[in-house]
Each structure stands twice: as C-alpha cells, then as structure tokens.
Write a protein that holds these residues in place. Structure first.
Motif, PDB file in Angstrom:
ATOM      1  N   ARG A  33       2.447 -10.387  -3.257  1.00  0.00           N
ATOM      2  CA  ARG A  33       3.198 -10.717  -2.035  1.00  0.00           C
ATOM      3  C   ARG A  33       4.423  -9.818  -1.879  1.00  0.00           C
ATOM      4  O   ARG A  33       4.702  -9.310  -0.794  1.00  0.00           O
ATOM      5  CB  ARG A  33       3.626 -12.179  -2.042  1.00  0.00           C
ATOM      6  N   THR A  34       5.141  -9.629  -2.962  1.00  0.00           N
ATOM      7  CA  THR A  34       6.345  -8.793  -2.924  1.00  0.00           C
ATOM      8  C   THR A  34       5.983  -7.341  -2.619  1.00  0.00           C
ATOM      9  O   THR A  34       6.632  -6.692  -1.794  1.00  0.00           O
ATOM     10  CB  THR A  34       7.100  -8.889  -4.262  1.00  0.00           C
ATOM     11  N   GLY A  35       4.923  -6.844  -3.272  1.00  0.00           N
ATOM     12  CA  GLY A  35       4.498  -5.468  -3.035  1.00  0.00           C
ATOM     13  C   GLY A  35       4.052  -5.227  -1.603  1.00  0.00           C
ATOM     14  O   GLY A  35       4.411  -4.219  -0.987  1.00  0.00           O
ATOM     15  N   LEU A  36       3.275  -6.145  -1.053  1.00  0.00           N
ATOM     16  CA  LEU A  36       2.819  -6.007   0.334  1.00  0.00           C
ATOM     17  C   LEU A  36       3.982  -6.086   1.313  1.00  0.00           C
ATOM     18  O   LEU A  36       4.048  -5.318   2.280  1.00  0.00           O
ATOM     19  CB  LEU A  36       1.775  -7.066   0.664  1.00  0.00           C
ATOM     20  N   ALA A  37       4.919  -6.997   1.065  1.00  0.00           N
ATOM     21  CA  ALA A  37       6.086  -7.124   1.943  1.00  0.00           C
ATOM     22  C   ALA A  37       6.922  -5.847   1.899  1.00  0.00           C
ATOM     23  O   ALA A  37       7.385  -5.351   2.938  1.00  0.00           O
ATOM     24  CB  ALA A  37       6.918  -8.336   1.547  1.00  0.00           C
ATOM     25  N   TRP A  38       7.127  -5.312   0.704  1.00  0.00           N
ATOM     26  CA  TRP A  38       7.900  -4.077   0.565  1.00  0.00           C
ATOM     27  C   TRP A  38       7.197  -2.927   1.288  1.00  0.00           C
ATOM     28  O   TRP A  38       7.838  -2.160   2.018  1.00  0.00           O
ATOM     29  CB  TRP A  38       8.102  -3.755  -0.912  1.00  0.00           C
ATOM     30  N   ALA A  39       5.874  -2.797   1.084  1.00  0.00           N
ATOM     31  CA  ALA A  39       5.130  -1.723   1.730  1.00  0.00           C
ATOM     32  C   ALA A  39       5.227  -1.835   3.253  1.00  0.00           C
ATOM     33  O   ALA A  39       5.349  -0.825   3.948  1.00  0.00           O
ATOM     34  CB  ALA A  39       3.674  -1.748   1.282  1.00  0.00           C
ATOM     35  N   LYS A  40       5.200  -3.058   3.760  1.00  0.00           N
ATOM     36  CA  LYS A  40       5.325  -3.266   5.209  1.00  0.00           C
ATOM     37  C   LYS A  40       6.693  -2.811   5.697  1.00  0.00           C
ATOM     38  O   LYS A  40       6.799  -2.102   6.690  1.00  0.00           O
ATOM     39  CB  LYS A  40       5.106  -4.722   5.566  1.00  0.00           C
ATOM     40  N   THR A  41       7.748  -3.207   5.006  1.00  0.00           N
ATOM     41  CA  THR A  41       9.095  -2.819   5.454  1.00  0.00           C
ATOM     42  C   THR A  41       9.303  -1.310   5.388  1.00  0.00           C
ATOM     43  O   THR A  41      10.070  -0.762   6.169  1.00  0.00           O
ATOM     44  CB  THR A  41      10.204  -3.520   4.639  1.00  0.00           C
ATOM     45  N   GLU A  42       8.593  -0.645   4.474  1.00  0.00           N
ATOM     46  CA  GLU A  42       8.684   0.810   4.354  1.00  0.00           C
ATOM     47  C   GLU A  42       7.742   1.534   5.313  1.00  0.00           C
ATOM     48  O   GLU A  42       7.777   2.756   5.397  1.00  0.00           O
ATOM     49  CB  GLU A  42       8.379   1.235   2.914  1.00  0.00           C
ATOM     50  N   GLY A  43       6.876   0.770   6.008  1.00  0.00           N
ATOM     51  CA  GLY A  43       5.929   1.376   6.944  1.00  0.00           C
ATOM     52  C   GLY A  43       4.825   2.161   6.261  1.00  0.00           C
ATOM     53  O   GLY A  43       4.297   3.117   6.831  1.00  0.00           O
ATOM     54  N   LEU A  44       4.458   1.754   5.055  1.00  0.00           N
ATOM     55  CA  LEU A  44       3.438   2.473   4.287  1.00  0.00           C
ATOM     56  C   LEU A  44       2.029   2.065   4.690  1.00  0.00           C
ATOM     57  O   LEU A  44       1.804   0.923   5.114  1.00  0.00           O
ATOM     58  CB  LEU A  44       3.634   2.206   2.790  1.00  0.00           C
ATOM     59  N   ASN A  45       1.105   2.986   4.547  1.00  0.00           N
ATOM     60  CA  ASN A  45      -0.315   2.712   4.738  1.00  0.00           C
ATOM     61  C   ASN A  45      -0.844   2.160   3.421  1.00  0.00           C
ATOM     62  O   ASN A  45      -0.714   2.794   2.380  1.00  0.00           O
ATOM     63  CB  ASN A  45      -1.061   3.984   5.118  1.00  0.00           C
ATOM     64  N   ILE A  46      -1.448   0.989   3.469  1.00  0.00           N
ATOM     65  CA  ILE A  46      -1.829   0.260   2.257  1.00  0.00           C
ATOM     66  C   ILE A  46      -3.317   0.371   1.982  1.00  0.00           C
ATOM     67  O   ILE A  46      -4.138   0.180   2.876  1.00  0.00           O
ATOM     68  CB  ILE A  46      -1.442  -1.224   2.402  1.00  0.00           C
ATOM     69  N   SER A  47      -3.636   0.661   0.719  1.00  0.00           N
ATOM     70  CA  SER A  47      -5.017   0.566   0.245  1.00  0.00           C
ATOM     71  C   SER A  47      -4.954  -0.030  -1.154  1.00  0.00           C
ATOM     72  O   SER A  47      -3.892  -0.156  -1.740  1.00  0.00           O
ATOM     73  CB  SER A  47      -5.712   1.927   0.246  1.00  0.00           C
ATOM     74  N   LEU A  63      -2.503 -11.874   6.326  1.00  0.00           N
ATOM     75  CA  LEU A  63      -1.599 -10.864   5.790  1.00  0.00           C
ATOM     76  C   LEU A  63      -2.063  -9.462   6.148  1.00  0.00           C
ATOM     77  O   LEU A  63      -1.269  -8.540   6.192  1.00  0.00           O
ATOM     78  CB  LEU A  63      -1.473 -10.993   4.269  1.00  0.00           C
ATOM     79  N   HIS A  64      -3.372  -9.324   6.412  1.00  0.00           N
ATOM     80  CA  HIS A  64      -3.876  -8.013   6.811  1.00  0.00           C
ATOM     81  C   HIS A  64      -3.149  -7.534   8.062  1.00  0.00           C
ATOM     82  O   HIS A  64      -2.907  -6.341   8.229  1.00  0.00           O
ATOM     83  CB  HIS A  64      -5.381  -8.065   7.040  1.00  0.00           C
ATOM     84  N   ARG A  65      -2.784  -8.449   8.922  1.00  0.00           N
ATOM     85  CA  ARG A  65      -2.091  -8.074  10.157  1.00  0.00           C
ATOM     86  C   ARG A  65      -0.699  -7.511   9.867  1.00  0.00           C
ATOM     87  O   ARG A  65      -0.100  -6.886  10.720  1.00  0.00           O
ATOM     88  CB  ARG A  65      -2.001  -9.281  11.078  1.00  0.00           C
ATOM     89  N   LEU A  66      -0.177  -7.743   8.678  1.00  0.00           N
ATOM     90  CA  LEU A  66       1.118  -7.186   8.302  1.00  0.00           C
ATOM     91  C   LEU A  66       1.026  -5.709   7.965  1.00  0.00           C
ATOM     92  O   LEU A  66       2.030  -5.018   7.918  1.00  0.00           O
ATOM     93  CB  LEU A  66       1.677  -7.926   7.075  1.00  0.00           C
ATOM     94  N   MET A  67      -0.189  -5.244   7.721  1.00  0.00           N
ATOM     95  CA  MET A  67      -0.349  -3.869   7.310  1.00  0.00           C
ATOM     96  C   MET A  67      -0.063  -2.936   8.481  1.00  0.00           C
ATOM     97  O   MET A  67      -0.396  -3.238   9.622  1.00  0.00           O
ATOM     98  CB  MET A  67      -1.760  -3.640   6.762  1.00  0.00           C
ATOM     99  N   PRO A  68       0.578  -1.800   8.214  1.00  0.00           N
ATOM    100  CA  PRO A  68       0.863  -0.836   9.281  1.00  0.00           C
ATOM    101  C   PRO A  68      -0.430  -0.297   9.883  1.00  0.00           C
ATOM    102  O   PRO A  68      -1.508  -0.488   9.312  1.00  0.00           O
ATOM    103  CB  PRO A  68       1.606   0.279   8.553  1.00  0.00           C
ATOM    104  N   PRO A  69      -0.343   0.402  11.021  1.00  0.00           N
ATOM    105  CA  PRO A  69      -1.542   0.975  11.619  1.00  0.00           C
ATOM    106  C   PRO A  69      -2.296   1.846  10.612  1.00  0.00           C
ATOM    107  O   PRO A  69      -1.700   2.508   9.765  1.00  0.00           O
ATOM    108  CB  PRO A  69      -0.985   1.822  12.772  1.00  0.00           C
ATOM    109  N   ILE A  70      -3.596   1.850  10.754  1.00  0.00           N
ATOM    110  CA  ILE A  70      -4.454   2.558   9.805  1.00  0.00           C
ATOM    111  C   ILE A  70      -4.402   4.062  10.082  1.00  0.00           C
ATOM    112  O   ILE A  70      -4.605   4.507  11.200  1.00  0.00           O
ATOM    113  CB  ILE A  70      -5.877   2.007   9.901  1.00  0.00           C
ATOM    114  N   ALA A  71      -4.113   4.828   9.016  1.00  0.00           N
ATOM    115  CA  ALA A  71      -3.860   6.250   9.180  1.00  0.00           C
ATOM    116  C   ALA A  71      -5.043   7.133   8.799  1.00  0.00           C
ATOM    117  O   ALA A  71      -5.113   8.267   9.246  1.00  0.00           O
ATOM    118  CB  ALA A  71      -2.647   6.656   8.356  1.00  0.00           C
ATOM    119  N   ASP A  72      -5.952   6.656   7.980  1.00  0.00           N
ATOM    120  CA  ASP A  72      -7.044   7.525   7.566  1.00  0.00           C
ATOM    121  C   ASP A  72      -8.309   6.719   7.309  1.00  0.00           C
ATOM    122  O   ASP A  72      -8.280   5.500   7.270  1.00  0.00           O
ATOM    123  CB  ASP A  72      -6.655   8.346   6.331  1.00  0.00           C
TER     124      ASP A  72
END
Length: 92
Positions: A33-47, A63-72
């Motif tokens: 939860r902490t990692g995903l929240a941090w990645a969201k605030t940083e605007g990172l693309n998550i995999s 929570l998937h909706r918290l992920m930034p737009p898909i980049a690749d």
C-alpha cells in the motif's frame, strides 16, 4: 520489505520480503500500500513481477485506478492482466 527497480519514470515492484517470525501481521500489505501510494504521488508507471503484489492488485482492483496513465506495452499488458486475467503475464 518491498523491493523495486526504478528506471526514470518506471517502477517495477519485484519482491516482498517478510521474516517468517513476522508473517500474518499485515506487514507485506502495508508495504505494498505504501509503495503504490508513493509511486502514485511521484507519477510513476507501475509494473510488477511479484506474485504478492499481483494478488494484492487482483483483490483491490479499485487501486488499479490509482495507477498513472499507461506508458508502454509492458505496463499495459500488466494492467490488462490485473484487470481481466486473460492475457499472458509479462513476468512469465
């Protein structure tokens, strides 16, 4: 502990580690939860290649909706797998 690779704007959560003596205390979930929240605030693309994170996201699809737009394509494939479970996993 949640381990990850960070490359520019992409983060790959690849492993969760919790000592056996600390299992069943919610530590892995709190880390994810902490990692995903941090990645969201940083605007990172998550995999992820971590089975715990994959299962966590399956259980918490909102929570998937918290992920930034898909980049690749790699991240798109991971997102499709999380949402629909009907494509080959990018970490296989």
């Amino acid at each position: 502990m949640l381990e990850y690779y960070l490359d520019d704007q992409n983060i790959d959560f690849y492993r969760t580690l919790v000592p056996l003596t600390l299992h069943h205390q919610g530590i892995a979930e709190k880390s994810v939860r902490t990692g995903l929240a941090w990645a969201k605030t940083e605007g990172l693309n998550i995999s992820t290649r971590c089975s715990y994170v994959v299962n966590f996201l399956r259980r918490h699809l909102k929570l998937h909706r918290l992920m930034p737009p898909i980049a690749d394509a790699h991240v798109q494939q991971a997102a499709d797998f999380f949402l629909f479970g009907n494509c080959s996993a990018p970490w296989s």
